[in-house]
Design a protein around this motif. Structure first.
Motif, PDB file in Angstrom:
ATOM      1  N   LYS A   1      93.686  47.022  57.337  1.00  0.00           N
ATOM      2  CA  LYS A   1      92.727  46.105  58.057  1.00  0.00           C
ATOM      3  C   LYS A   1      93.447  44.982  58.192  1.00  0.00           C
ATOM      4  CE  LYS A   1      88.488  48.149  55.925  1.00  0.00           C
ATOM      5  NZ  LYS A   1      87.396  47.867  55.169  1.00  0.00           N
ATOM      6  N   GLU A   2      94.203  44.252  57.471  1.00  0.00           N
ATOM      7  CA  GLU A   2      94.703  42.854  57.766  1.00  0.00           C
ATOM      8  C   GLU A   2      95.786  43.188  59.064  1.00  0.00           C
ATOM      9  OE1 GLU A   2      95.803  39.062  57.943  1.00  0.00           O
ATOM     10  OE2 GLU A   2      93.973  40.046  56.772  1.00  0.00           O
ATOM     11  N   ARG A   3      96.379  44.319  58.993  1.00  0.00           N
ATOM     12  CA  ARG A   3      97.439  44.341  59.995  1.00  0.00           C
ATOM     13  C   ARG A   3      96.923  44.617  61.194  1.00  0.00           C
ATOM     14  NH1 ARG A   3     100.153  47.767  56.124  1.00  0.00           N
ATOM     15  NH2 ARG A   3      98.966  49.480  57.015  1.00  0.00           N
ATOM     16  N   GLU A   4      95.531  45.315  61.330  1.00  0.00           N
ATOM     17  CA  GLU A   4      94.849  45.392  62.561  1.00  0.00           C
ATOM     18  C   GLU A   4      94.341  44.112  62.971  1.00  0.00           C
ATOM     19  OE1 GLU A   4      92.957  46.990  65.818  1.00  0.00           O
ATOM     20  OE2 GLU A   4      94.500  47.901  64.267  1.00  0.00           O
ATOM     21  N   ARG A   5      93.675  43.126  61.977  1.00  0.00           N
ATOM     22  CA  ARG A   5      93.454  41.968  62.379  1.00  0.00           C
ATOM     23  C   ARG A   5      94.551  40.833  63.048  1.00  0.00           C
ATOM     24  NH1 ARG A   5      90.154  42.301  57.720  1.00  0.00           N
ATOM     25  NH2 ARG A   5      91.750  41.485  56.308  1.00  0.00           N
ATOM     26  N   GLN A   6      95.894  41.117  62.594  1.00  0.00           N
ATOM     27  CA  GLN A   6      96.633  40.464  62.964  1.00  0.00           C
ATOM     28  C   GLN A   6      97.123  40.968  64.401  1.00  0.00           C
ATOM     29  OE1 GLN A   6     100.027  40.892  60.187  1.00  0.00           O
ATOM     30  NE2 GLN A   6      99.081  39.358  58.642  1.00  0.00           N
ATOM     31  N   ARG A   7      97.154  42.162  64.726  1.00  0.00           N
ATOM     32  CA  ARG A   7      97.284  42.918  66.002  1.00  0.00           C
ATOM     33  C   ARG A   7      96.376  42.288  67.010  1.00  0.00           C
ATOM     34  NH1 ARG A   7      99.203  47.598  63.278  1.00  0.00           N
ATOM     35  NH2 ARG A   7      97.069  48.570  63.125  1.00  0.00           N
ATOM     36  N   GLU A   8      95.096  42.406  66.545  1.00  0.00           N
ATOM     37  CA  GLU A   8      93.837  41.864  67.534  1.00  0.00           C
ATOM     38  C   GLU A   8      94.094  40.506  67.760  1.00  0.00           C
ATOM     39  OE1 GLU A   8      90.429  41.949  69.768  1.00  0.00           O
ATOM     40  OE2 GLU A   8      91.694  43.631  68.916  1.00  0.00           O
ATOM     41  N   ARG A   9      94.527  39.398  66.997  1.00  0.00           N
ATOM     42  CA  ARG A   9      94.734  38.328  67.036  1.00  0.00           C
ATOM     43  C   ARG A   9      95.849  37.925  68.151  1.00  0.00           C
ATOM     44  NH1 ARG A   9      93.369  37.523  61.614  1.00  0.00           N
ATOM     45  NH2 ARG A   9      95.368  37.478  60.992  1.00  0.00           N
ATOM     46  N   GLN A  10      96.741  38.852  67.797  1.00  0.00           N
ATOM     47  CA  GLN A  10      98.091  38.853  68.538  1.00  0.00           C
ATOM     48  C   GLN A  10      97.721  39.189  70.305  1.00  0.00           C
ATOM     49  OE1 GLN A  10     101.065  37.719  68.106  1.00  0.00           O
ATOM     50  NE2 GLN A  10     102.032  38.097  70.108  1.00  0.00           N
ATOM     51  N   ARG A  11      96.776  40.384  70.174  1.00  0.00           N
ATOM     52  CA  ARG A  11      96.522  40.662  71.744  1.00  0.00           C
ATOM     53  C   ARG A  11      95.475  39.604  72.354  1.00  0.00           C
ATOM     54  NH1 ARG A  11      95.792  45.926  69.019  1.00  0.00           N
ATOM     55  NH2 ARG A  11      93.789  45.416  68.805  1.00  0.00           N
ATOM     56  N   GLU A  12      94.788  38.760  71.566  1.00  0.00           N
ATOM     57  CA  GLU A  12      94.055  37.837  71.912  1.00  0.00           C
ATOM     58  C   GLU A  12      94.719  36.610  72.603  1.00  0.00           C
ATOM     59  OE1 GLU A  12      91.129  36.776  68.913  1.00  0.00           O
ATOM     60  OE2 GLU A  12      89.950  38.349  69.287  1.00  0.00           O
ATOM     61  N   ARG A  13      95.916  36.227  71.690  1.00  0.00           N
ATOM     62  CA  ARG A  13      96.690  35.125  72.184  1.00  0.00           C
ATOM     63  C   ARG A  13      97.338  35.105  73.326  1.00  0.00           C
ATOM     64  NH1 ARG A  13      97.602  34.637  66.354  1.00  0.00           N
ATOM     65  NH2 ARG A  13      99.264  35.976  66.606  1.00  0.00           N
ATOM     66  N   GLU A  14      97.849  36.751  73.495  1.00  0.00           N
ATOM     67  CA  GLU A  14      98.712  37.090  74.707  1.00  0.00           C
ATOM     68  C   GLU A  14      97.673  37.141  76.140  1.00  0.00           C
ATOM     69  OE1 GLU A  14     100.212  40.948  73.947  1.00  0.00           O
ATOM     70  OE2 GLU A  14     101.919  40.032  72.536  1.00  0.00           O
ATOM     71  N   SER A  15      96.594  37.313  75.772  1.00  0.00           N
ATOM     72  CA  SER A  15      95.620  37.513  76.956  1.00  0.00           C
ATOM     73  C   SER A  15      95.169  36.080  77.112  1.00  0.00           C
ATOM     74  CB  SER A  15      94.275  38.391  76.523  1.00  0.00           C
ATOM     75  OG  SER A  15      93.191  38.159  77.499  1.00  0.00           O
ATOM     76  N   ASP A  16      95.110  35.152  76.222  1.00  0.00           N
ATOM     77  CA  ASP A  16      94.653  33.725  76.675  1.00  0.00           C
ATOM     78  C   ASP A  16      95.848  33.295  77.142  1.00  0.00           C
ATOM     79  OD1 ASP A  16      92.347  33.994  75.487  1.00  0.00           O
ATOM     80  OD2 ASP A  16      92.912  33.102  73.497  1.00  0.00           O
ATOM     81  N   THR A  17      96.886  33.487  77.019  1.00  0.00           N
ATOM     82  CA  THR A  17      98.232  32.984  77.588  1.00  0.00           C
ATOM     83  C   THR A  17      98.285  33.456  78.999  1.00  0.00           C
ATOM     84  OG1 THR A  17      99.444  32.905  75.541  1.00  0.00           O
ATOM     85  CG2 THR A  17     100.756  32.743  77.430  1.00  0.00           C
ATOM     86  N   GLY A  18      98.213  34.662  79.164  1.00  0.00           N
ATOM     87  CA  GLY A  18      98.286  35.225  80.623  1.00  0.00           C
ATOM     88  C   GLY A  18      97.141  34.576  81.462  1.00  0.00           C
ATOM     89  N   ASP A  19      96.009  34.326  81.148  1.00  0.00           N
ATOM     90  CA  ASP A  19      95.076  33.680  81.776  1.00  0.00           C
ATOM     91  C   ASP A  19      95.046  32.064  82.208  1.00  0.00           C
ATOM     92  OD1 ASP A  19      93.987  36.451  81.767  1.00  0.00           O
ATOM     93  OD2 ASP A  19      92.361  35.975  80.009  1.00  0.00           O
ATOM     94  N   GLN A  20      95.764  31.643  81.325  1.00  0.00           N
ATOM     95  CA  GLN A  20      96.049  30.123  81.477  1.00  0.00           C
ATOM     96  C   GLN A  20      96.723  29.986  82.604  1.00  0.00           C
ATOM     97  OE1 GLN A  20      94.082  28.121  79.555  1.00  0.00           O
ATOM     98  NE2 GLN A  20      94.968  26.582  80.944  1.00  0.00           N
ATOM     99  N   GLN A  21      96.343  29.230  83.616  1.00  0.00           N
ATOM    100  CA  GLN A  21      97.138  28.956  84.881  1.00  0.00           C
ATOM    101  C   GLN A  21      98.032  27.652  84.822  1.00  0.00           C
ATOM    102  OE1 GLN A  21      97.104  31.097  87.473  1.00  0.00           O
ATOM    103  NE2 GLN A  21      95.897  32.618  86.257  1.00  0.00           N
ATOM    104  N   ASP A  22      97.662  26.546  83.879  1.00  0.00           N
ATOM    105  CA  ASP A  22      98.420  25.431  83.585  1.00  0.00           C
ATOM    106  C   ASP A  22      98.339  25.015  82.072  1.00  0.00           C
ATOM    107  OD1 ASP A  22      96.244  23.110  84.814  1.00  0.00           O
ATOM    108  OD2 ASP A  22      95.979  24.809  83.812  1.00  0.00           O
ATOM    109  N   GLY A  23      99.300  24.414  81.888  1.00  0.00           N
ATOM    110  CA  GLY A  23      99.584  23.790  80.180  1.00  0.00           C
ATOM    111  C   GLY A  23      99.404  25.093  79.376  1.00  0.00           C
ATOM    112  N   PRO A  24     100.442  26.063  79.478  1.00  0.00           N
ATOM    113  CA  PRO A  24     100.339  27.131  78.519  1.00  0.00           C
ATOM    114  C   PRO A  24     100.878  26.429  77.082  1.00  0.00           C
ATOM    115  CG  PRO A  24     102.221  27.267  80.008  1.00  0.00           C
ATOM    116  CD  PRO A  24     101.244  26.355  80.581  1.00  0.00           C
ATOM    117  N   ASP A  25     101.809  25.689  77.100  1.00  0.00           N
ATOM    118  CA  ASP A  25     102.296  25.344  75.798  1.00  0.00           C
ATOM    119  C   ASP A  25     101.255  24.445  75.117  1.00  0.00           C
ATOM    120  OD1 ASP A  25     105.496  24.441  77.188  1.00  0.00           O
ATOM    121  OD2 ASP A  25     104.572  26.135  76.550  1.00  0.00           O
ATOM    122  N   SER A  26     100.277  23.749  75.794  1.00  0.00           N
ATOM    123  CA  SER A  26      99.346  22.857  75.082  1.00  0.00           C
ATOM    124  C   SER A  26      98.078  23.810  74.459  1.00  0.00           C
ATOM    125  CB  SER A  26      98.564  21.843  75.920  1.00  0.00           C
ATOM    126  OG  SER A  26      98.198  22.456  77.140  1.00  0.00           O
TER     127      SER A  26
END
Length: 413
Positions: free
Chosen positions: A248-273
């Motif tokens: 379950k913990e590995r699944e939660r980590q994968r889900e968080r990783q997917r969310e971060r990647e999705s947020d990074t891809g959708d962000q148009q400016d200031g990805p580092d911040s």
């Protein structure tokens, strides 16, 4: 006054002392109860006669286990009755103290009335007219009449005070009578529970005493295998639960990783911040918030388990709270005192303390309760194991939580 106050107090203390004498259990008697299997006398070594009606070894084991269970339940009732008796005795003693004080005040009021009554008797035999005619100094008469008029007001107050103190003393005596009746009922329950425990343990001892040396050895081996199987079962369950939690913990980590990647891809400016903000948010709402209470409980549990392990090998004695012997709830109460939690005396009350936890969420230090009547308790140590005071004839030891039917678990602090 002093004698009046001491008399009811002496009776109460005598009653309490006689109760303690009647309910006291000698150390020799307790020791004999903890050595049931050891003190059983060996029967002849001839094989049992199947036609003699002698119970089989399995039947003996089943009956002895049932008797120990019943004795354990009666022990918790005994513990509850003992606590109730102690509280009731304290209430009776406090009430008797109040009765003595009220009696003192009543006696003071009675003496005040007596003085007025004596004065009235001394002057009441001659009429006021005759007194006036015979007096040599009329002015002195009127002065005395004025004094008597003043005393009449005081007399009325004395009568009122006497009646008030009389009612208060009567009320306290009535309350003391009711409390003494409740104390007597608690003492009867205590005596009945004690008799039940002794009866069950005596029957178990008698059954064991009829076994041959070979049968007792076989019974001990059956018990050992049963404990080993339960320990293995508990360890397998604990391992399966760890694997499931890890999955379950590995699944939660994968889900968080997917969310971060999705947020990074959708962000148009200031990805580092944005990444920095996301990391900070994860630290604030993730393990950072839960580590403090976890570490706090772990520290308390470490003290509890440290104390518990120091008691290993000490005998189970019903009604005992240490330091040389314990029953199951006396043991958990003493252990968690080291962890800073004040537990009630009985399993019936300990199960209501703290936060309920699921069996799959057990952590070291949690209290685990067994049987439908919640008559046994142990302290979880991890990996499906607990440390507890099992039953008469045994010592405090580690054991699988699968050796008894699980009821519930709580986290005391």
């Amino acid at each position: 006054m002093a004698s009046h106050r001491k008399q009811p107090r002496t009776r109460a203390l005598a009653t309490a002392a006689s109760a303690r004498g009647a309910l006291g259990i000698s150390s020799a008697a307790l020791a004999s109860l903890t050595l049931l299997s050891q003190s059983a006398h060996a029967s002849p070594t001839d094989p049992p006669d199947r036609n003699s009606g002698k119970p089989s070894l399995a039947e003996v084991q089943k009956r002895v286990d049932a008797l120990y269970r019943q004795a354990g339940s009666a022990t918790q009732k005994y513990n509850a009755a003992k606590e109730a008796t102690g509280r009731q005795r304290d209430k009776v003693n406090r009430t008797l103290d109040q009765v003595a004080k009220r009696t003192d005040r009543l006696n003071d009021a009675r003496r005040a009335l007596g003085r007025y009554a004596a004065a009235q008797y001394r002057t009441g035999g001659v009429s006021e007219t005759a007194t006036l005619l015979l007096t040599e100094d009329p002015q002195q008469f009127f002065t005395q009449r004025h004094l008597m008029n003043r005393l009449t007001g005081s007399q009325k107050k004395a009568v009122t005070d006497y009646e008030k103190q009389q009612r208060a003393a009567g009320s306290r005596r009535a309350e003391a009578t009711r409390q003494l009746a409740r104390l007597s009922a608690s003492q009867k329950r205590l005596k009945a529970n004690r008799s039940e425990i002794r009866s069950k343990l005596s029957e178990a001892r008698e059954l064991l005493s009829k076994l041959t040396a070979e049968e007792k050895a076989r019974l001990a081996e059956i018990e050992r295998k049963k404990r080993a199987e339960a320990r293995q079962k508990a360890m397998e369950r604990a391992e399966a639960e760890r694997r499931e939690q890890a999955r379950k913990e590995r699944e939660r980590q994968r889900e968080r990783q997917r969310e971060r990647e999705s947020d990074t891809g959708d962000q148009q400016d200031g990805p580092d911040s944005d990444t920095g903000s996301d990391t900070g948010s994860g630290t604030g709402t993730g393990s950072g918030d839960t580590s403090t209470p976890d570490s706090s409980y772990a520290a308390k549990a470490a003290k509890v388990l440290g104390f518990a392990k120091q008691q290993l090998g000490k005998p189970y004695v019903w009604g005992a709270t240490g330091p040389n012997s314990y029953d199951c709830s006396g043991f958990t109460q003493a252990a968690w005192k080291e962890g800073g939690a004040s537990l009630p005396r009985t399993t019936f009350d300990q199960v209501k303390v703290g936060t309920k936890v699921a069996r799959s969420a057990l952590r070291p230090g949690d209290l685990i309760f067994f049987y439908d009547d919640v008559s046994h308790v142990g302290i979880y140590t991890g990996d499906g194991q607990m440390i507890h005071a099992p039953k008469p004839g045994t010592n405090i030891r580690f054991e699988s939580i699968d050796t008894m039917p699980f009821h519930s678990a709580v986290r005391p602090a």
